[in-house]
Design an enzyme around this catalytic site. Structure first.
Site, short mmCIF file in Angstrom:
data_model
loop_
_atom_site.label_atom_id
_atom_site.label_comp_id
_atom_site.label_asym_id
_atom_site.label_seq_id
_atom_site.Cartn_x
_atom_site.Cartn_y
_atom_site.Cartn_z
N GLN A 259 -3.89 -21.03 18.87
CA GLN A 259 -4.73 -20.02 18.22
C GLN A 259 -4.77 -18.74 19.05
O GLN A 259 -5.22 -17.71 18.57
CB GLN A 259 -6.15 -20.57 18.03
CG GLN A 259 -6.20 -21.70 17.03
CD GLN A 259 -7.58 -22.33 16.90
OE1 GLN A 259 -8.58 -21.76 17.30
NE2 GLN A 259 -7.62 -23.51 16.32
N CYS A 260 -4.35 -18.82 20.30
CA CYS A 260 -4.33 -17.63 21.16
C CYS A 260 -3.09 -16.81 20.84
O CYS A 260 -2.02 -17.37 20.60
CB CYS A 260 -4.27 -18.02 22.63
SG CYS A 260 -5.66 -19.02 23.16
N THR B 157 0.80 -1.23 0.00
CA THR B 157 0.00 0.00 0.00
C THR B 157 0.83 1.27 0.00
O THR B 157 0.49 2.25 -0.66
CB THR B 157 -0.93 -0.01 1.24
OG1 THR B 157 -1.85 -1.08 1.09
CG2 THR B 157 -1.69 1.29 1.40
N1 ASP Z 1 -2.81 -5.54 0.30
C1 ASP Z 1 -1.74 -4.68 0.77
C2 ASP Z 1 -0.49 -5.49 0.82
O1 ASP Z 1 -0.26 -6.21 1.73
C3 ASP Z 1 -2.08 -4.13 2.10
C4 ASP Z 1 -1.07 -3.18 2.68
O2 ASP Z 1 0.03 -2.98 2.21
O3 ASP Z 1 -1.40 -2.57 3.71
O4 ASP Z 1 0.29 -5.43 -0.07
#
Ligand code: ASP
Length: 340
Positions: free
Chosen positions: A273-274, A13
């Site tokens: 899982q915790c 992102t």
């Molecule tokens: N889908 C993106 C990724 O992992 C999410 C992010 O970067 O926050 O590449």
């Protein structure tokens, strides 16, 4: 002397732009954007170079081949830089942090993974602070290990977990204190940073495509359905159990599968899982049979770290007995217990 940091951009992102199909990374976009940020070129910032991986990926598509490429990119520049910042998507950042923790042996420089929940091209992006602080942490050199910086916290890479799909403090390390907190100052926790002295020069241990599986138990699970894959296909299995290592297995279907898998050279590691606490095989009758059948306790390791560690150990060519033994040891600070 001025510190020099290598920023490796893998995608995610932080450097994405809007497209008709949603946010996606665009080659050649991030370099000019960073060069135009005065904070990154001012006197307080270390010198840096940007290396863009090809292809740039949403981290959901990052796996063994990309881990190897990132590890290789760091390793071949290791002597030319004081530290590394890996810009990465948040979705699988904890897995990559785990993978690099094992893959980069005898690491003596910081490798800081970071990214953002909001892209840099947006006004409220958290990427600016994450990147700037990661650069400073990489230049300060105190955390000479693979770590993950996000939302004010520096975490040990092989202890980190993504816990929020949209919060700006998206990561935590439930079973290990943060290595540093970035408030007005960056405050390191010296006790948490403590690591054994390296045993030789830095080395790269690339991973192979080892068949690994993660099985999360749930009420009503029919273990028999998983027999062919557990006993014939996989070499490393992470079993995510309830609580301290318990499984629903009134009919006793699982232990024979574990035994058979073990006889066929597969290693089954029991995780919980915790988030907090860990596995204590034998504390309850519901878990004792796992150890008796040949499973190894993952202790307080995260599933992410256990997966990466299985890749690492099998890729080193160890046999199942040696892999099982090492899964129980603390190699990089990934589980509680003294470091080996
Ligand atoms: N889908 C993106 C990724 O992992 C999410 C992010 O970067 O926050 O590449």
């Amino acid at each position: 002397m001025e510190k020099r940091i290598c920023i490796l951009y893998t995608g995610g992102t932080i450097g994405m732009v809007p497209t008709p199909r949603g946010y996606a990374p665009r080659p050649g976009y991030l370099g000019p954007l960073l060069a135009a940020m005065p904070e990154l070129t001012g006197p307080e910032a270390p010198a840096w170079d940007l290396v863009e991986m090809d292809p740039l990926l949403d981290s959901s598509n990052i796996a063994v081949g990309e881990w190897n490429a990132i590890g290789q990119a760091i390793f071949e520049r290791y002597d030319s830089y004081d530290g590394f910042v890996v810009l990465h998507g948040t979705d699988t950042m904890a897995y990559t942090a785990g993978a690099l923790s094992f893959m980069l042996e005898n690491l003596q420089k910081p490798v800081v993974l970071t990214g953002s929940q909001i892209p840099l091209c947006r006004l409220r992006s958290d990427g600016r602070e994450n990147l700037i602080t990661s650069l400073l942490i990489a230049a300060q050199g105190k955390a000479a290990e693979v770590c993950l910086y996000f939302g004010g916290k520096l975490l040990r890479g092989c202890r980190a977990v993504k816990r929020s799909a949209d919060g700006l403090q998206a990561f935590f390390s439930p079973n290990y204190p943060p290595l540093a907190l970035a408030g007005v100052n960056i405050r390191y926790d010296d006790a948490a940073l403590r690591r054994p002295a390296p045993r030789g020069p830095a080395a790269l241990a690339p991973f192979g495509n080892v068949p690994i599986g993660v099985l999360k138990v749930f009420p009503g699970i029919q273990f028999g359905l998983f027999e062919p894959i557990m006993t014939r296909r996989l070499r490393g299995i992470v079993l995510e159990t309830f609580g301290a290592g318990n499984i629903p297995d009134e009919q006793g279907a699982l232990p024979p599968l574990i035994r058979k898998a073990w006889q066929n050279g597969a290693v089954l590691t029991v995780c919980s899982q915790c988030f907090e606490g860990g596995v204590l095989l034998g504390e309850y009758a519901a878990s004792a049979a796992l150890a008796a059948a040949g499973a190894v306790s993952g202790g307080d390791m995260t599933t992410e770290a256990a997966v990466a560690k299985l890749y690492y150990l099998f890729s080193k060519g160890l046999d199942a007995a040696a892999v099982k033994e090492k899964m129980g040891e603390n190699l990089r600070g990934e589980r509680s217990g003294s470091l080996t």
